[in-house]
Every structure is written in C-alpha cells, then in structure tokens.
Motif scaffolding. Structure first.
Motif, PDB file in Angstrom:
ATOM      1  N   MET A 370      33.996  36.013  41.379  1.00 20.49           N
ATOM      2  CA  MET A 370      35.695  35.766  41.364  1.00 20.49           C
ATOM      3  C   MET A 370      36.166  34.780  42.479  1.00 20.49           C
ATOM      4  SD  MET A 370      36.244  37.796  38.843  1.00 20.49           S
ATOM      5  CE  MET A 370      38.137  37.738  38.911  1.00 20.49           C
ATOM      6  N   VAL A 371      37.434  34.187  42.096  1.00 14.74           N
ATOM      7  CA  VAL A 371      38.165  33.547  43.041  1.00 14.74           C
ATOM      8  C   VAL A 371      39.459  34.395  43.570  1.00 14.74           C
ATOM      9  CG1 VAL A 371      39.230  31.376  43.574  1.00 14.74           C
ATOM     10  CG2 VAL A 371      37.443  31.311  42.128  1.00 14.74           C
ATOM     11  N   ASN A 372      39.729  34.334  44.879  1.00 18.83           N
ATOM     12  CA  ASN A 372      40.999  34.935  45.170  1.00 18.83           C
ATOM     13  C   ASN A 372      41.633  33.938  45.776  1.00 18.83           C
ATOM     14  OD1 ASN A 372      40.067  37.633  44.379  1.00 18.83           O
ATOM     15  ND2 ASN A 372      38.598  37.475  45.976  1.00 18.83           N
ATOM     16  N   LEU A 373      43.087  33.902  45.444  1.00 20.07           N
ATOM     17  CA  LEU A 373      43.939  32.942  45.917  1.00 20.07           C
ATOM     18  C   LEU A 373      44.717  33.608  47.115  1.00 20.07           C
ATOM     19  CD1 LEU A 373      44.916  30.545  43.207  1.00 20.07           C
ATOM     20  CD2 LEU A 373      43.085  30.405  44.615  1.00 20.07           C
ATOM     21  N   VAL A 374      45.162  33.053  48.326  1.00 16.73           N
ATOM     22  CA  VAL A 374      45.979  33.650  49.138  1.00 16.73           C
ATOM     23  C   VAL A 374      47.099  32.544  49.418  1.00 16.73           C
ATOM     24  CG1 VAL A 374      46.046  34.744  51.454  1.00 16.73           C
ATOM     25  CG2 VAL A 374      44.191  35.154  49.940  1.00 16.73           C
ATOM     26  N   PRO A 379      47.885  38.102  48.387  1.00 16.60           N
ATOM     27  CA  PRO A 379      47.138  37.576  47.262  1.00 16.60           C
ATOM     28  C   PRO A 379      48.203  36.979  46.322  1.00 16.60           C
ATOM     29  CG  PRO A 379      46.321  39.439  47.917  1.00 16.60           C
ATOM     30  CD  PRO A 379      47.368  39.264  48.780  1.00 16.60           C
ATOM     31  N   ARG A 381      48.630  36.178  42.521  1.00 13.43           N
ATOM     32  CA  ARG A 381      48.132  36.970  41.173  1.00 13.43           C
ATOM     33  C   ARG A 381      48.904  36.471  40.057  1.00 13.43           C
ATOM     34  NH1 ARG A 381      44.474  40.488  43.297  1.00 13.43           N
ATOM     35  NH2 ARG A 381      45.046  41.614  44.990  1.00 13.43           N
ATOM     36  N   VAL A 389      47.686  35.648  34.935  1.00  7.25           N
ATOM     37  CA  VAL A 389      46.542  35.118  35.863  1.00  7.25           C
ATOM     38  C   VAL A 389      47.275  33.647  36.450  1.00  7.25           C
ATOM     39  CG1 VAL A 389      44.824  36.472  34.874  1.00  7.25           C
ATOM     40  CG2 VAL A 389      45.199  34.047  33.894  1.00  7.25           C
ATOM     41  N   SER A 416      31.991  35.495  45.602  1.00  6.55           N
ATOM     42  CA  SER A 416      33.313  35.546  45.524  1.00  6.55           C
ATOM     43  C   SER A 416      33.866  34.731  46.816  1.00  6.55           C
ATOM     44  CB  SER A 416      33.726  37.075  45.383  1.00  6.55           C
ATOM     45  OG  SER A 416      33.303  37.746  44.450  1.00  6.55           O
ATOM     46  N   ASP A 418      37.530  33.572  48.752  1.00  4.39           N
ATOM     47  CA  ASP A 418      39.162  33.686  48.972  1.00  4.39           C
ATOM     48  C   ASP A 418      39.555  32.040  49.598  1.00  4.39           C
ATOM     49  OD1 ASP A 418      39.215  36.421  48.716  1.00  4.39           O
ATOM     50  OD2 ASP A 418      38.354  36.720  50.500  1.00  4.39           O
ATOM     51  N   ASP A 420      42.607  29.932  50.900  1.00  8.27           N
ATOM     52  CA  ASP A 420      43.787  30.054  51.445  1.00  8.27           C
ATOM     53  C   ASP A 420      44.737  28.897  51.176  1.00  8.27           C
ATOM     54  OD1 ASP A 420      45.962  30.030  53.350  1.00  8.27           O
ATOM     55  OD2 ASP A 420      45.011  31.371  54.841  1.00  8.27           O
TER      56      ASP A 420
END
Length: 558
Positions: A370-374, A379, A381, A389, A416, A418, A420
């Motif tokens: 997974m890729v999480n954008l901050v 987050p 979303r 998404v 995974s 994150d 920024d």
C-alpha cells in the motif's frame, strides 16, 4: 579500472597460476567472472574478493595459502598498486591513482551507454503492470505500479532484454456491468446503484456519452434498460480507457500492448487453453464442473475452470492469458499485482507448471504493498474527482511528475510506504528527488563556469591528480553503477537505482565543497583542473543515466 576490468585481471592471474602449477586446480573450475565488491571500510582498499576462499578447497589448499599465490600475481597487474590478505583469505585490492581516475574519462566517453550491458540479450520479457479496471481513474496503488513498472522495464532493457510493456484491459466481467449501470443512473439523474461507482468522473463520462449519442442521432431515453446499459457500457468503457491512457502518457508511461480480456473469450482462446491442459492430463470433471488439478503443482486446492452452468471461472482467463503471452514469444512473464492478490501466486505458479514451464523463472509475480499519502500531517484519502481514493492526477497535481515517479520508485515494492507530500513539494535536501536533480544541475553549472574560465576537457588528462579523499570516494561511487543496474534487473528492485543516485549525489556534493574545477582569481589553469572537469562531467552523466532509468528528468538549471 572498472570492476569488470579488475574481474578480468583476477581471472588472468588465476589462469596464469594454474598454468604454471602454482595452483593445482583444473581450468574448468574457474568461474566465467569473478565477483568483486567495495569494502565496507574504505581503508581496507578499493575492492575486495573472496574468490580464494571459494576455490581453495577444490585446489586442496588452505584459503590463505591460495590467497597468497593469487595476491602475488594480481599485484603485478597493470593498475593494481597493492593486494593485502585479510582474515582467512579475503583479498583487499588497492588500485593506483591513475587506474582509479581513468574511470572518469571512460564514463564520459561511454556517455549514456555507461551502466548498460548485454547480460539479457536474446531474452524476451513480457512485463504487465498497472492493468487497472477501466471503471475509474488510476488510484494511488496503480500509480505506484506505473512508476515501478516503467522503471523496471527501462532497467531490464538497459541490460539487453527485449521488454514488452503490457496493460491487461479488464473489459469482461461484473465490474464492467456495475460501471455501465452507474453511468446510466448518472445520465438519468438517479442515485448511484448500491453496488455501483460514484464520484464526479462518473457524471463527466455519462455526460460525454450523452454528447456522443446526440452526435450519433441516438435517443437514449427511447432505449430499453438493457439496450441503454449496453450503449453506455460500450462508449463509457472506451472513454474511461482513453482517459487512463492519457493519464499514463502524461506520467511518462507508454505501453507496447493493450490486451483486451474479452479477446480471450471472443477468439476461443480460453477453450483452447483448457483443451491443452486436458491433453496434458491436468483437467478433470467433478460435481458437474471442470477442474484444473493445481494441487499437483503445489497449490492448496484444485481450481474450477468451468462452472457447472458452463460459464468460465475467473482463473480460466488467467490460464488463457498466460499461454497467449508464452505463445507470443515471451521467455519470461512478469506480472505486477496489488497487495490483495497475494493469494493468487500459488494458483498462477501451478498454471505455469501445468503447461510444463518453470515457476518463478518463466513466470514471476510481484506483489506491491500500500501507499499512504500524508499532507499537513494528516492522511490524504479523498480525491477531488473520484470521490473515494486518491488518483494519479491528484498526486501529480500536488507534487509534479518527477517527484511523484521518484518517490514511488525509491522504495521496495514489498514495503508499504508513507509519502509526505509537503516534503516532496519542497526545494530542499530533505526532498530526495530535489537532492539528486540538484546534484545534476550543479554538475551542469560547474561545466558552464569551467567553460567561461577556460577550463576544457582535452588531451591533458592526468588521472593521478585525482588524489583527494573526496575524489577517491566519488570515483568509488561511479564505479558501482553498472553493478547496481545489474542487481536491480536481476532482483527486480528498481529502488536500488534511486538509492544509488542519492548516495552518488551525496558524494558529489561533498566533493564539490572540497575540490575546485575552476582556478581561483590569479591562478593558472592546470591539468588537475582539466582532469577534475572530466570527473565532474562523468558524475553528471551517471546521474543522468540513473534518473533516466527511473523516468525522471535531469534538469541543467534549478
């Protein structure tokens, strides 16, 4: 001296020692190439090898004794200043300054070819990636595969492989029906179906389909539900897929093949693939259904390929698709799938083996996490357009193509990550893509300043003048690039190139702060200045080559 040249020198020294009887070892026991690597501690030398420890037992000698014989002969090789023996038989090799510095000129002369090889010449690799359903914009997970897949294709091509970039167009199945119902509901001003798709893009495409209907003279309100749904399905899927293609093109990703899933069913390839497996003895009938005996090949259970009602199961398309790729000439089929497909690996490898192929050789499956954008510490979303998404377009709008591609490609796909977004938007050293691109821009600026100061690359090249500690470190980094590219290709790990580029940029910035290419006011231009310009330009070339493998630009001014 490059690692390849040193490997050749080691091979020559071993051959000579065998021929004169100093090493009682058959020549056919020698490996084709001898691995050398950079020592973790630079005071141990420029290069190290454990070849003596590998071959000593075959020669009936103690490793250190074997190493002493080899060290004596290698020490006589041109460009080798000293060979030390460490521990039980490691060889630590120190090059003379001229041999080490000669690399700068070699890189400049090789240009964009430095780091490339023919290691995979004659091998055809079908690399399938992204393959997002044509039911919505590409989400952030698919965007990661776009960046990673295109980088891997570039890296594999750089090592001689014939790479086909392929997109599997899922235009067969229930998700397409849900998409069509969603478009039709939007066109009629109705609520999103319970199992349908939402977001502004659905309304945009529905409106575009209505414009097409008007141009074609079709009154969609006069059509029955089934005909209207088919009208919106056919045109809506085409519009969505064209938008996906455009998004990928704008992201710097081009595909050689767009393969339609429907093609497998329309041309009878599914039935033909099942018939082939039946001939091979791997198909059986049970409970009114047709099964593939995948447990014979390590799967946890056998798989239904044709249901009792005669409809093809999902795996039937996978079977036909794999066979089609192999019949099109692919020696290796590489499939890049999302984290939710981990359970598919066993059955796909069983399919590969059932056709008589070798799992993990003829077929590879890469699983991306997974890729999480901050953003602003929180987050991110929601997409402004998709409504659910975050999409490729959202990411590019915030940070640009280069930062998006680099940030997604610089980590191993099995992790995974994150990201920024605030960091990626900064023009500072904490932004990794800026750090590398700025190093390249700095090499271009140094070259411009050198030209203005009358410092030019010419025959006055004296690599022995590259004797500063930062120059030794920088040359060491430059030497590693071909090995990094090969490792990235072999292990399917594009992030090695990105991390290498960052390490090279760091070594260059350090050198830039310590060594001058242009003379101070009142000083004359010397051979050292000219030679340092070669080193500067060599660094710029390798940074360009590395960034190109990642599909990222190498600006000359920032």
């Amino acid at each position: 001296m490059t690692p390849e040249e040193l490997s050749h020198a080691l091979h020559t020294a071993l051959t000579a020692a065998i021929n004169d009887g100093a090493l009682p070892l058959p020549l056919d026991q020698l490996p084709e190439s001898i691995h050398v690597e950079r020592p973790r501690q630079r005071e141990h030398g420029d290069w190290a090898t454990n070849i003596a420890m590998q071959l000593a037992k075959k020669a009936g000698m103690a490793p250190r004794q074997f190493a002493e014989v080899l060290a004596q002969r290698l020490g006589q090789a041109s460009g080798v200043a000293r060979v030390d023996i460490a521990g039980p038989g490691f060889l630590n090799i120190v090059l003379d300054k001229a041999a080490a510095g000669e690399l700068a000129r070699s890189i400049v002369q090789a240009g964009s070819g430095y780091g490339r090889s023919t290691a995979r010449a004659g091998r055809s690799i079908n690399l399938e990636f992204v393959s997002a359903n044509p039911t919505g914009p590409i989400h952030i997970g698919g965007t990661r595969w776009a960046a990673v897949g295109d980088s891997l294709a570039r890296i594999l091509s750089a090592t001689g492989a014939d790479v086909t970039r392929e997109y599997y167009f899922n235009d067969h199945g229930a998700q397409i029906d849900r998409f069509a119902r969603s478009l039709l509901a939007a066109a009629r001003g109705q609520a999103v179906p319970e199992d349908g798709y939402g977001g502004q893009y659905i309304h945009d495409i529905a409106a575009a389909v209505l414009r097409l209907a008007e141009a074609e003279g079709v009154d969609t309100t006069a059509l029955g539900d089934a005909d209207a749904q088919e009208f919106f399905r056919a045109r809506g899927v085409d519009l969505m897929f064209e938008e996906i293609k455009e998004s990928l093109h704008n992201f710097g990703v081009e595909f050689d093949v767009f393969f339609h899933e429907n093609h497998l069913y329309e041309t009878g390839q599914v039935e033909r693939a099942i018939a082939r497996l039946r001939e091979l003895g791997h198909i059986f009938e049970s409970e009114g259904a047709t099964w593939l005996r995948t447990t014979d090949f390590g799967d946890d259970k056998d798989r239904v390929v044709l249901k009792s009602d005669g409809d093809a199961a999902y795996i039937a398309g996978d079977i036909a698709y794999y066979l089609d790729k192999r019949e099109r000439g692919a020696d290796e089929v590489v499939m890049m799938l999302g984290a939710d497909h981990h359970g598919y690996i066993g059955r796909l490898m069983a399919v590969c083996a059932a056709f008589g192929d070798t799992p993990h050789k003829n077929l590879e499956v890469l699983i991306g996490q997974m890729v999480n954008l901050v953003k602003d510490g929180e987050p991110l979303r929601m997409s402004k357009r998709a409504g659910t998404v975050v999409t490729l377009e959202d990411l590019v709008e915030i940070v640009g193509v280069d930062a998006a591609r680099y940030s997604l490609a610089r980590s191993s796909v099995d992790q995974s990550i994150d990201i920024d977004l605030d960091v990626l938007a900064k023009a500072s050293n904490e932004n990794p893509v800026f750090y590398v691109q700025y190093a390249h821009a700095r090499t271009a600026n140094v070259a411009r300043n050198a030209e203005a100061a009358g410092v030019r690359r010419d025959d006055a090249f004296d690599p022995s003048t590259l004797d500063h500690a930062t120059e030794t470190e920088l040359l060491g980094r430059l030497t590693e690039f071909p090995r990094i590219v090969e490792q990235a290709a072999q292990l399917r790990e594009q992030h090695r190139v990105a991390r290498y580029a960052e390490a090279l940029a760091g070594a260059y910035h350090k050198w830039y702060g310590e060594c001058r290419v242009t003379p101070l006011s009142g000083e004359s231009v010397t051979d050292q200045h000219r030679t340092r310009l070669w080193l500067n330009d060599a660094t710029g070339q390798v940074l360009r080559n590395a960034l190109d493998l990642l599909g990222v630009s190498a600006p000359e001014r920032m």
